[in-house]
Structures are given as C-alpha cells and as structure tokens.
Motif scaffolding. Structure first.
Motif, PDB file in Angstrom:
ATOM      1  N   GLY A 227       0.122  10.494   5.969  1.00 52.12           N
ATOM      2  CA  GLY A 227      -0.788   9.777   5.363  1.00 52.12           C
ATOM      3  C   GLY A 227      -0.340   9.410   3.982  1.00 52.12           C
ATOM      4  N   ALA A 228      -0.050  10.593   3.355  1.00 52.59           N
ATOM      5  CA  ALA A 228       0.563  10.286   1.841  1.00 52.59           C
ATOM      6  C   ALA A 228       1.797   9.561   1.699  1.00 52.59           C
ATOM      7  N   ILE A 229       2.625   9.837   2.818  1.00 54.72           N
ATOM      8  CA  ILE A 229       3.884   8.917   2.990  1.00 54.72           C
ATOM      9  C   ILE A 229       3.649   7.696   2.955  1.00 54.72           C
ATOM     10  N   SER A 230       2.689   7.206   4.017  1.00 53.14           N
ATOM     11  CA  SER A 230       2.454   5.856   4.233  1.00 53.14           C
ATOM     12  C   SER A 230       1.994   5.093   2.882  1.00 53.14           C
ATOM     13  N   LEU A 231       1.026   5.789   2.184  1.00 53.91           N
ATOM     14  CA  LEU A 231       0.669   5.273   0.666  1.00 53.91           C
ATOM     15  C   LEU A 231       1.643   5.012  -0.150  1.00 53.91           C
ATOM     16  N   THR A 232       2.584   5.906  -0.049  1.00 54.14           N
ATOM     17  CA  THR A 232       3.826   5.780  -0.975  1.00 54.14           C
ATOM     18  C   THR A 232       4.996   4.763  -0.643  1.00 54.14           C
ATOM     19  N   ALA A 233       4.851   4.545   0.605  1.00 50.60           N
ATOM     20  CA  ALA A 233       5.665   3.509   1.240  1.00 50.60           C
ATOM     21  C   ALA A 233       5.183   2.219   0.986  1.00 50.60           C
ATOM     22  N   LEU A 234       4.153   2.024   1.180  1.00 46.74           N
ATOM     23  CA  LEU A 234       3.498   0.902   0.595  1.00 46.74           C
ATOM     24  C   LEU A 234       3.446   0.473  -0.749  1.00 46.74           C
ATOM     25  N   THR A 235       3.250   1.329  -1.786  1.00 41.72           N
ATOM     26  CA  THR A 235       3.475   1.262  -3.119  1.00 41.72           C
ATOM     27  C   THR A 235       4.731   0.851  -3.266  1.00 41.72           C
ATOM     28  N   ILE A 236       5.774   1.495  -2.780  1.00 38.48           N
ATOM     29  CA  ILE A 236       7.319   1.323  -2.956  1.00 38.48           C
ATOM     30  C   ILE A 236       7.726  -0.007  -2.680  1.00 38.48           C
ATOM     31  N   LEU A 237       7.117  -0.449  -1.359  1.00 38.89           N
ATOM     32  CA  LEU A 237       7.448  -1.923  -0.789  1.00 38.89           C
ATOM     33  C   LEU A 237       6.830  -2.904  -1.693  1.00 38.89           C
ATOM     34  N   THR A 238       5.698  -2.568  -2.313  1.00 42.54           N
ATOM     35  CA  THR A 238       4.834  -3.611  -3.242  1.00 42.54           C
ATOM     36  C   THR A 238       5.901  -3.821  -4.586  1.00 42.54           C
ATOM     37  N   VAL A 239       6.101  -2.777  -5.203  1.00 43.13           N
ATOM     38  CA  VAL A 239       6.935  -2.575  -6.323  1.00 43.13           C
ATOM     39  C   VAL A 239       8.410  -3.379  -6.115  1.00 43.13           C
ATOM     40  N   MET A 240       9.020  -3.069  -5.079  1.00 40.20           N
ATOM     41  CA  MET A 240      10.306  -3.737  -4.740  1.00 40.20           C
ATOM     42  C   MET A 240      10.204  -5.182  -4.480  1.00 40.20           C
TER      43      MET A 240
ATOM     44  N   LEU B 142       6.522  -4.246   8.266  1.00 43.44           N
ATOM     45  CA  LEU B 142       6.128  -2.997   7.804  1.00 43.44           C
ATOM     46  C   LEU B 142       4.878  -2.761   7.322  1.00 43.44           C
ATOM     47  N   VAL B 143       4.524  -3.798   6.608  1.00 42.40           N
ATOM     48  CA  VAL B 143       2.959  -3.490   5.969  1.00 42.40           C
ATOM     49  C   VAL B 143       2.075  -3.512   7.249  1.00 42.40           C
ATOM     50  N   ALA B 144       2.085  -4.421   8.455  1.00 47.31           N
ATOM     51  CA  ALA B 144       1.397  -4.310   9.348  1.00 47.31           C
ATOM     52  C   ALA B 144       1.267  -2.954  10.270  1.00 47.31           C
ATOM     53  N   GLY B 145       2.692  -2.371  10.361  1.00 45.00           N
ATOM     54  CA  GLY B 145       2.854  -1.140  11.329  1.00 45.00           C
ATOM     55  C   GLY B 145       2.260  -0.002  10.426  1.00 45.00           C
ATOM     56  N   ILE B 146       2.297  -0.052   9.100  1.00 47.53           N
ATOM     57  CA  ILE B 146       2.058   1.223   8.199  1.00 47.53           C
ATOM     58  C   ILE B 146       0.514   1.169   8.181  1.00 47.53           C
ATOM     59  N   PHE B 147      -0.016   0.045   7.711  1.00 47.95           N
ATOM     60  CA  PHE B 147      -1.423  -0.148   7.863  1.00 47.95           C
ATOM     61  C   PHE B 147      -2.122   0.356   9.276  1.00 47.95           C
ATOM     62  N   GLY B 148      -1.328  -0.105  10.322  1.00 44.93           N
ATOM     63  CA  GLY B 148      -1.995   0.187  11.743  1.00 44.93           C
ATOM     64  C   GLY B 148      -1.973   1.806  12.065  1.00 44.93           C
ATOM     65  N   ASN B 149      -1.004   2.372  11.602  1.00 47.91           N
ATOM     66  CA  ASN B 149      -0.872   3.710  11.947  1.00 47.91           C
ATOM     67  C   ASN B 149      -1.857   4.686  10.964  1.00 47.91           C
ATOM     68  N   LEU B 150      -1.875   4.038   9.336  1.00 44.59           N
ATOM     69  CA  LEU B 150      -2.531   4.861   8.538  1.00 44.59           C
ATOM     70  C   LEU B 150      -4.001   4.750   9.013  1.00 44.59           C
ATOM     71  N   THR B 151      -4.439   3.607   9.454  1.00 42.31           N
ATOM     72  CA  THR B 151      -5.678   3.428   9.774  1.00 42.31           C
ATOM     73  C   THR B 151      -6.330   4.404  10.952  1.00 42.31           C
ATOM     74  N   ASP B 152      -5.319   4.525  11.794  1.00 43.29           N
ATOM     75  CA  ASP B 152      -5.505   5.659  13.014  1.00 43.29           C
ATOM     76  C   ASP B 152      -5.495   7.184  12.349  1.00 43.29           C
ATOM     77  N   ARG B 153      -4.751   7.490  11.492  1.00 42.31           N
ATOM     78  CA  ARG B 153      -4.921   8.754  10.982  1.00 42.31           C
ATOM     79  C   ARG B 153      -6.299   8.845  10.334  1.00 42.31           C
ATOM     80  N   LEU B 154      -6.856   7.700   9.623  1.00 43.06           N
ATOM     81  CA  LEU B 154      -8.125   7.883   8.955  1.00 43.06           C
ATOM     82  C   LEU B 154      -9.355   7.942   9.950  1.00 43.06           C
ATOM     83  N   LEU B 155      -9.458   7.222  11.037  1.00 41.75           N
ATOM     84  CA  LEU B 155     -10.369   6.821  11.774  1.00 41.75           C
ATOM     85  C   LEU B 155     -10.141   7.994  12.966  1.00 41.75           C
ATOM     86  N   HIS B 156      -9.231   8.358  13.382  1.00 42.72           N
ATOM     87  CA  HIS B 156      -9.048   9.127  14.753  1.00 42.72           C
ATOM     88  C   HIS B 156      -8.467  10.629  14.283  1.00 42.72           C
ATOM     89  N   GLY B 157      -7.864  10.785  13.244  1.00 44.31           N
ATOM     90  CA  GLY B 157      -7.362  12.183  12.982  1.00 44.31           C
ATOM     91  C   GLY B 157      -5.660  12.071  13.391  1.00 44.31           C
TER      92      GLY B 157
END
Length: 164
Positions: free
Chosen positions: A67-80, A98-113
């Motif tokens: 989850g933390a790696i996903s948030l970091t990746a989104l931040t790096i993508l935004t900056v780049m 990448l944004v769609a995929g990262i958010f999709g799996n991050l949402t799962d981690r938050l909703l379902h564990g």
C-alpha cells in the motif's frame, strides 16, 4: 493529462472495481470456480496480499508495505509527469494505465485487506502452468509497462534547459 485520466484511467478503474465487486459477491473466496473456456480460462475468487505472481503473498505486513509502495509510486509518477518526463502519447498512455492499475489494487487493499484476483488461464506451457491469477488493474499495469518500454525507444527525451 486530466483528459487521459478522465477518459482512460477512470473508466478502467471503474471496470476493475465493478468486476472485483461482482466476483466477491458471486464467488466464495478460494472455493467457487467457473470454467469459461474449457481447459483454458476460469473465473474464481482468490486473495493476494502480495504483488505480481503472488510474490510475498500472505506475509504479515505485505498489505501495508505494498500500500505504501503504491502511494509512493503515484507520487513519483505525478512529480515526473509535472516535470515533463513523459513527452509522447505512449508514455502518457502508460501513466494513465498505471494510475488506473495502482488505484484499483490500492482500493482493494483498503476495502478487502487483499487484492481480488479472479482471472485464471492455463495455456499448457511451462513454467507458468496455470498462469497466475490476475485482474483488470494488473492488466493495466502490464500493458503500461510494455508501452513505457516501447516509448523509451521511440519517443524523444525531453530537452534539458542549458544555462550558460
């Protein structure tokens, strides 16, 4: 970028979440399976707390770490992106995927564990027999990686400002 997010990332994210919700509602975790194409393709419901190919699946803090790696990746993508490091259409498409995929799996981690994986293929060749289960978000990330690799060879690198 906003247009790509609206017309590509958001619909793919919605498709990803809708398909996972449908699977969670209709398939019992690790139990129910539906053969779609005999001997080749199945729908099922599996939990993945790890990453690609189930690596690190089931480890104690995997969900938090990825989850933390996903948030970091989104931040790096935004900056780049803001620095203009994705100059062409292929690299921009890859960022949107990448944004769609990262958010999709991050949402799962938050909703379902865990990340909901439900697509399973078996093409009969080794070493991946059957192919590891995946989902729409995973597909977005894989296609993005391929596009980014192609873009790295075909798109011009951004010009750097030279100050004398």
């Amino acid at each position: 970028m906003i247009r790509l997010l609206l017309f590509l990332s958001v619909p793919l994210y919605i498709l990803d979440q809708w398909s996972k919700l449908w699977i969670v509602k209709h398939f019992e975790l690790h139990v129910t399976e539906q053969e779609v194409i005999p001997g080749i393709f199945w729908l099922h419901h599996t939990a993945n707390t790890g990453v690609a190919f189930g690596m690190f699946n089931g480890t104690e803090y995997a969900n938090y770490a990825f989850g933390a790696i996903s948030l970091t990746a989104l931040t790096i993508l935004t900056v780049m992106y803001r620095k203009g490091l994705f100059p062409g259409i292929l690299s921009r498409l890859s960022v949107a995927l990448l944004v769609a995929g990262i958010f999709g799996n991050l949402t799962d981690r938050l909703l379902h564990g865990y990340v909901v994986d439900f697509l399973r293929f078996d093409f009969g060749f080794r070493p991946f027999n059957p192919w590891p289960s995946f989902n729409v978000a995973d597909s977005c990330v894989v296609v993005a990686a391929i596009l980014l690799a192609i873009a790295s060879f075909t798109e011009a690198t951004p010009a750097k400002d030279k100050k004398a």
